[in-house]
Scaffold this motif. Structure first.
Motif, PDB file in Angstrom:
ATOM      1  N   ALA A 160       0.825  -1.208   0.000  1.00 15.75           N
ATOM      2  CA  ALA A 160       0.000   0.000   0.000  1.00 15.75           C
ATOM      3  C   ALA A 160       0.861   1.261   0.000  1.00 15.75           C
ATOM      4  O   ALA A 160       0.497   2.269  -0.617  1.00 15.75           O
ATOM      5  N   GLU A 161       2.003   1.204   0.684  1.00 19.34           N
ATOM      6  CA  GLU A 161       2.871   2.383   0.751  1.00 19.34           C
ATOM      7  C   GLU A 161       3.665   2.598  -0.525  1.00 19.34           C
ATOM      8  O   GLU A 161       3.957   3.737  -0.892  1.00 19.34           O
ATOM      9  N   GLN A 162       4.028   1.529  -1.208  1.00 23.39           N
ATOM     10  CA  GLN A 162       4.921   1.639  -2.356  1.00 23.39           C
ATOM     11  C   GLN A 162       4.204   1.598  -3.700  1.00 23.39           C
ATOM     12  O   GLN A 162       4.777   2.012  -4.710  1.00 23.39           O
ATOM     13  N   TYR A 163       2.955   1.113  -3.735  1.00 21.95           N
ATOM     14  CA  TYR A 163       2.234   0.986  -5.005  1.00 21.95           C
ATOM     15  C   TYR A 163       0.822   1.543  -4.868  1.00 21.95           C
ATOM     16  O   TYR A 163       0.260   1.605  -3.783  1.00 21.95           O
ATOM     17  N   HIS A 164       0.248   1.949  -5.981  1.00 23.59           N
ATOM     18  CA  HIS A 164      -1.152   2.339  -6.002  1.00 23.59           C
ATOM     19  C   HIS A 164      -1.751   1.893  -7.333  1.00 23.59           C
ATOM     20  O   HIS A 164      -1.040   1.640  -8.306  1.00 23.59           O
ATOM     21  N   ARG A 165      -3.062   1.802  -7.358  1.00 22.71           N
ATOM     22  CA  ARG A 165      -3.750   1.336  -8.551  1.00 22.71           C
ATOM     23  C   ARG A 165      -4.563   2.479  -9.154  1.00 22.71           C
ATOM     24  O   ARG A 165      -5.279   3.184  -8.447  1.00 22.71           O
ATOM     25  N   ASP A 166      -4.431   2.663 -10.451  1.00 21.62           N
ATOM     26  CA  ASP A 166      -5.249   3.648 -11.147  1.00 21.62           C
ATOM     27  C   ASP A 166      -5.895   2.981 -12.356  1.00 21.62           C
ATOM     28  O   ASP A 166      -5.883   1.753 -12.481  1.00 21.62           O
ATOM     29  N   GLY A 167      -6.446   3.781 -13.246  1.00 21.93           N
ATOM     30  CA  GLY A 167      -7.141   3.213 -14.400  1.00 21.93           C
ATOM     31  C   GLY A 167      -6.247   2.453 -15.346  1.00 21.93           C
ATOM     32  O   GLY A 167      -6.726   1.666 -16.173  1.00 21.93           O
ATOM     33  N   LYS A 168      -4.933   2.664 -15.225  1.00 22.54           N
ATOM     34  CA  LYS A 168      -3.989   1.996 -16.122  1.00 22.54           C
ATOM     35  C   LYS A 168      -3.314   0.774 -15.492  1.00 22.54           C
ATOM     36  O   LYS A 168      -2.486   0.137 -16.135  1.00 22.54           O
ATOM     37  N   GLY A 169      -3.644   0.505 -14.241  1.00 21.55           N
ATOM     38  CA  GLY A 169      -3.047  -0.669 -13.594  1.00 21.55           C
ATOM     39  C   GLY A 169      -2.363  -0.309 -12.288  1.00 21.55           C
ATOM     40  O   GLY A 169      -2.658   0.704 -11.664  1.00 21.55           O
ATOM     41  N   VAL A 170      -1.420  -1.153 -11.881  1.00 19.04           N
ATOM     42  CA  VAL A 170      -0.678  -0.959 -10.640  1.00 19.04           C
ATOM     43  C   VAL A 170       0.557  -0.119 -10.926  1.00 19.04           C
ATOM     44  O   VAL A 170       1.330  -0.428 -11.837  1.00 19.04           O
ATOM     45  N   ARG A 171       0.724   0.940 -10.139  1.00 24.38           N
ATOM     46  CA  ARG A 171       1.834   1.867 -10.355  1.00 24.38           C
ATOM     47  C   ARG A 171       2.701   1.961  -9.109  1.00 24.38           C
ATOM     48  O   ARG A 171       2.216   1.850  -7.989  1.00 24.38           O
ATOM     49  N   TRP A 172       4.003   2.185  -9.357  1.00 22.97           N
ATOM     50  CA  TRP A 172       4.940   2.412  -8.255  1.00 22.97           C
ATOM     51  C   TRP A 172       4.824   3.857  -7.811  1.00 22.97           C
ATOM     52  O   TRP A 172       4.888   4.782  -8.619  1.00 22.97           O
ATOM     53  N   GLU A 207       5.868   7.423  -6.398  1.00 24.38           N
ATOM     54  CA  GLU A 207       7.091   8.206  -6.459  1.00 24.38           C
ATOM     55  C   GLU A 207       6.882   9.542  -5.767  1.00 24.38           C
ATOM     56  O   GLU A 207       5.780  10.086  -5.743  1.00 24.38           O
ATOM     57  N   GLY A 208       7.959  10.075  -5.199  1.00 22.48           N
ATOM     58  CA  GLY A 208       7.963  11.426  -4.657  1.00 22.48           C
ATOM     59  C   GLY A 208       6.826  11.719  -3.718  1.00 22.48           C
ATOM     60  O   GLY A 208       6.638  11.083  -2.681  1.00 22.48           O
ATOM     61  N   LYS A 209       6.012  12.711  -4.096  1.00 24.87           N
ATOM     62  CA  LYS A 209       4.957  13.206  -3.215  1.00 24.87           C
ATOM     63  C   LYS A 209       3.861  12.183  -2.970  1.00 24.87           C
ATOM     64  O   LYS A 209       3.049  12.349  -2.042  1.00 24.87           O
ATOM     65  N   ASP A 210       3.786  11.118  -3.780  1.00 29.99           N
ATOM     66  CA  ASP A 210       2.758  10.096  -3.589  1.00 29.99           C
ATOM     67  C   ASP A 210       3.116   9.109  -2.482  1.00 29.99           C
ATOM     68  O   ASP A 210       2.277   8.310  -2.057  1.00 29.99           O
ATOM     69  N   LEU A 211       4.368   9.146  -2.027  1.00 32.58           N
ATOM     70  CA  LEU A 211       4.789   8.247  -0.951  1.00 32.58           C
ATOM     71  C   LEU A 211       4.330   8.794   0.397  1.00 32.58           C
ATOM     72  O   LEU A 211       4.210  10.011   0.579  1.00 32.58           O
ATOM     73  N   PRO A 212       4.068   7.932   1.369  1.00 34.14           N
ATOM     74  CA  PRO A 212       3.748   8.418   2.715  1.00 34.14           C
ATOM     75  C   PRO A 212       4.940   9.175   3.295  1.00 34.14           C
ATOM     76  O   PRO A 212       6.081   8.984   2.852  1.00 34.14           O
TER      77      PRO A 212
END
Length: 405
Positions: free
Chosen positions: A194-206, A208-213
């Motif tokens: 959950a901390e390192q990956y997220h899912r969007d309309g294009k699939g599972v993404r790593w 980066e940067g501001k998206d990390l906790p």
């Protein structure tokens, strides 16, 4: 043990022939055969042809998910362990034709290269007393899911959509029994994903940067959940900080009087008051406390004097603004100290006479109160000293100041 497990699953087969065939199939899969296919498994079972094995796998009516659930229930009874882990991996089977569901030229670890193959993702429960496969999912590439006629001809359900291998693994883990999801190692794995990956309309993404906790909340190691990653003066490390206080009286031995341990993200300035309170509580507060720059601000000097009677000695942070670093002696002082602050009116006037347009009271992540002041872009842009005063390029504000109240 084998008979106990097979005794659970045979009830999933309505007729005696597929029951016997299923037992022979599993024994063949467990055997040390150089190759495993319907021919070799049939030979191992003593059959003259692979027809029986092929019928079991392709035409016989039985519920594969129900068999999986039986295996899981057996694992619960015999292998449950709080220290167990889930292992996700893929396995490829080399193929010669193009009719097998999911087959295409793709990388497979079986061959160690790109080959015509079919790939599946497996979820394995691993504990000290043993391991067992508890789920599986066939990877169906886009070359298949984007071709509905091909899928229909192969008997693939109409509602099947493309899923990446990480998505398949996530779905397998999500469908695992509740007791399995509560295993500490599995909970750590779920948190790390959950901390390192997220899912969007294009699939599972790593992420980066501001998206990390925030670093203070983010796992740095699956083996030590309290360790964090810290950076100081360009050096990074994973773990903790130790803040030591020792006596330094002339002619006397040096004695450590206080030790504070924090995770690596805690700023030194956050510990000054805590150290003084600990020393004062034990009646060991010094009359004078010499510290390095990380532990001293104007607010710390006043608090130490008023709360514990300690004279805090150390270099207060220098003004490191862009304006302060100019070497041009003809440029007027544009450092923060040159700005006139009216705390009552909540206004700041710059050396050129411009008045701030924004004043807000905030707090650092550490809890330290600060005041943020901004000047209007319309005042700063035409100023002839702008290049010496600020590098602001956010398109909203000109010069900004951060002040301690």
């Amino acid at each position: 043990m084998f008979d106990q497990l097979m005794g659970r699953v045979v009830g999933r087969f309505a007729r005696v022939e597929p029951r016997r065939r299923a037992t022979a199939l599993v024994l063949g899969l467990l055997a040390d055969l150089p190759r495993k296919n319907c021919w070799t498994l049939a030979e191992h079972a003593g059959d003259a042809s692979p027809d029986g094995m092929q019928h079991l796998l392709h035409r016989a009516k039985w519920d594969a998910d129900a068999v999986r659930d039986d295996v899981r229930a057996y694992v619960v009874e015999h292998l449950a362990d709080d220290a167990a882990v889930l292992v996700v991996d893929e396995t490829g089977d080399l193929k010669k034709g193009t009719a097998t569901v999911g087959v295409q030229r793709q990388y497979t670890g079986t061959a160690g290269r790109i080959e015509n193959s079919q790939v599946a993702v497996y979820l394995v429960y691993s504990a000290a007393r043993g391991h067992a496969a508890i789920d599986r999912a066939l990877y169906v590439p886009r070359s298949w899911t984007d071709d509905p006629d091909r899928c229909q001809a192969a008997g693939i359900p109409d509602d099947l959509t493309f899923a990446t291998k990480p998505q398949l693994a996530t779905a397998e883990a999500a469908s695992a029994p509740d007791w399995l999801r509560r295993i500490p190692a599995v909970m750590v794995l779920r948190r790390a994903w959950a901390e390192q990956y997220h899912r969007d309309g294009k699939g599972v993404r790593w992420r980066e940067g501001k998206d990390l906790p925030p670093g203070r909340a983010r796992l740095a190691s699956p083996y030590d959940l309290d360790a964090r990653y810290g950076v100081k003066r360009g050096s990074g490390w994973m773990g903790y900080k130790v803040h030591l206080t020792e006596t330094c009286d002339t002619g006397a031995p040096r004695v450590i009087t206080n030790v504070e341990t924090t995770d690596a993200t805690v700023d030194d300035s956050e510990m000054t008051s805590a150290i003084h309170q600990r020393l004062d509580k034990r009646r060991m507060a010094p009359g004078e406390h010499v510290v390095d720059a990380g532990y001293v601000t104007a607010a710390h000097i006043l608090a130490a004097r008023d709360d514990q009677g300690i004279t805090l000695v150390g270099p207060v942070g220098a003004d490191t603004t862009h304006a302060r670093r100019t070497d041009d002696q003809r440029t007027p002082d544009l450092s923060q100290a040159a700005f006139r602050v009216d705390w009552d009116a909540r206004k700041v006037t710059c050396p050129q006479g411009a008045v701030s347009v924004s004043w807000s009271d905030q707090r650092k992540p550490s809890g330290t109160p600060i005041t943020r002041v901004h000047f209007a872009l319309a005042d700063c842009d035409p100023c002839p000293l702008r290049a010496h005063c600020t590098k602001a390029a956010n398109g909203k504000w000109g010069r900004s100041l951060t002040m301690l109240p």
